[in-house]
Design an enzyme around this catalytic site. Sequence first.
Site: not given
Length: 671
Positions: A299, A367, A369, A373-374, A386, A509
């Site tokens: 992975d 932040f 969704a 941004m935060s 940002k 997996d």
Amino acid sequence: MAKTNDLRLAKGYNMQVLKDTFRKLNPVEMVRNPVMMVVEIGTLVTLWFTIQASTPGTRFYNGLVTVILFFTILFATFAEAYAEARGRAQADFLRKTKSSTKAKILRADGGFDLVESASLEKGTRCLVEAGDVIPGDGMVIEGIGSIDESAITGESAPVVKTVEDSVTGGTTLMSDRLVIEITTHPGESFLDRMIALVEGAKRQKTPNEIALSALLGVLTLIFVLVVVTLAPIAGYYGSGATDTTTLVALLVCLIPTTIGALLSAIGIAGMNRVSQVNVVAKSGRAVEAAGDIDTIILDKTGTITIGNRMATEFFPVSGVTLAELADAALLSSLADTTPEGRSVVELSQRMLNLQLLPKADGEPIPFSAHTRMSGIDLVDGRQIRKGAVSAIKEIVAGAQDELDQYAEHVARQGATPLGCSVDGRALGIICLKDVVKPGLKEKFRDFREMGIRTVMATGDNRITAAVIAEEAGVDDFIAEAKPEDKIELIRREQAEGKLVAMTGDGTNDAPALAQADVGLAMNSGTMAAKEAGNMIDLDSNPTKLLEVVMVGKQLLITRGALTTFSIANDVAKYFAIIPAMFASVPLLHVLGALNIMGLKTPHGAILSALIFNALIIPALIPFAVRGVKYRAESADRMLARNIFNWGVLGVIIPFAGIWVIDRVLGIFGLA
């Protein structure tokens, strides 16, 4: 192995090793090893002829051969008993540690309660202070300390552990203070697994070991026929070396007793070496398969890369200085506790050459969704943000094209672009990159030299995957990979006759882990993954697969080297003994010319070869247990080096050894 286990063996296991050594002389036990079974039968035959001998000289010679043959078998059974005892010593030590360890369970008021470590449930938080034995497998959630892991790994050097590092029950905290959270249920810890591994069902031979045993059996049968044929030939020409005891001794000298004696010890030691890297193998077959691996599937996240994106570079737009962008990025990230946020702070601090972090007076903006941004609203009225480049573009005026250009440039590096702005003005791009772990490129190069192909599996897009693959040095990659893509890749490789290894920790997996020839499941993973794999990594470190492959390679190299040495020994002994046996026959005087060591009598040659044959077995036990030194190289080069080193040594050492022993026997009038 390490000095720690050697000390434990010296203190408490010598008597048990001796008991097991003699127990393995039982024909029921010995029948599993056809080579040594022939030696045991030969010992009984020579013992019978010793008892039946009519003259003191014959009785003495027969008795001497019988004693030497007996010690040959004894050294062979000792090698296996010694290898088993090393594992048992570790398991018993761990059992004692488990039963005597107390755990300090933390209370809400900051104090602790002492309880038996065996009763600890998953999720329990324990205090460990300097000098304490860690009560169970867990993860450090507070503190930093130096841990002595010699009880588990055999390595004497302490290991520094900090927050989010895993710790193993039975190890000892040497300094400072830790708070750990137990990560296993009762009965599933490293101690429990190691004890079960040693005390479970009898170790089953691996396919390669079975094949080698069959080969040794065939070689033994061939030499039986050779010796049986030599008897009438020697009698016809009047050679004095036709008595049964001499022929039995000759047979033992010629069959591959060295590797026959050490074969089981090599396999047992291989299992123990895997446990030293904190991996529990469910069978010796898995360890051996690791040495034959053709393809490794890894992975990306957490295996090839560190797993957390790190800020690596700033790209200011026109009219903005690097210091201005770094300052805004720093202020907007001071309240961001994510690994990405901390890395932005660290990069800004280096860029601005700050010894102390500034204090940001304002209201942090977490932040979302929704906004993607935060940032922070400072008391001086500045609003720093940002976040995703597309989200930043929606709140700024100008520099749109420049932001896109830098964002594309960062994406082509396999990194994630993060936009930054202040009061609706674009400042630039922060580059977040999932950093490739140091040293992997060199390891992958070593695997390439051994003919092992490395494949990276990732859910990233092809551009990002290609960049990471090139930086890491893997041979191939699959991008946007789903669980079914991994199992399809494994099946495709296996259809071409290749052995495949992979790591995994999730339920998704499990099918691929079960399909792979070597499936290394993480101890922190789901029960489905651990049941599907044939190895469990107690440290939950996906890169451990590389170490497992190296242990498997070392096992196969050790077996190959000692097999080469054993066969070369037999060739040397053949040319040492046969000329001496027939040197007195006039019609076969040419054989006497091959008696380059000047062995005077057939009986002297036989005794010298027998003594050497017995002594070389204990001399090689350390090589069988510790393993021949591993080097990363191609199979052809490895074969050539083994044949040269161990093959040439296997020819030279018997000539020198037999010559010296013959001269010593001559001093006592036995040659």
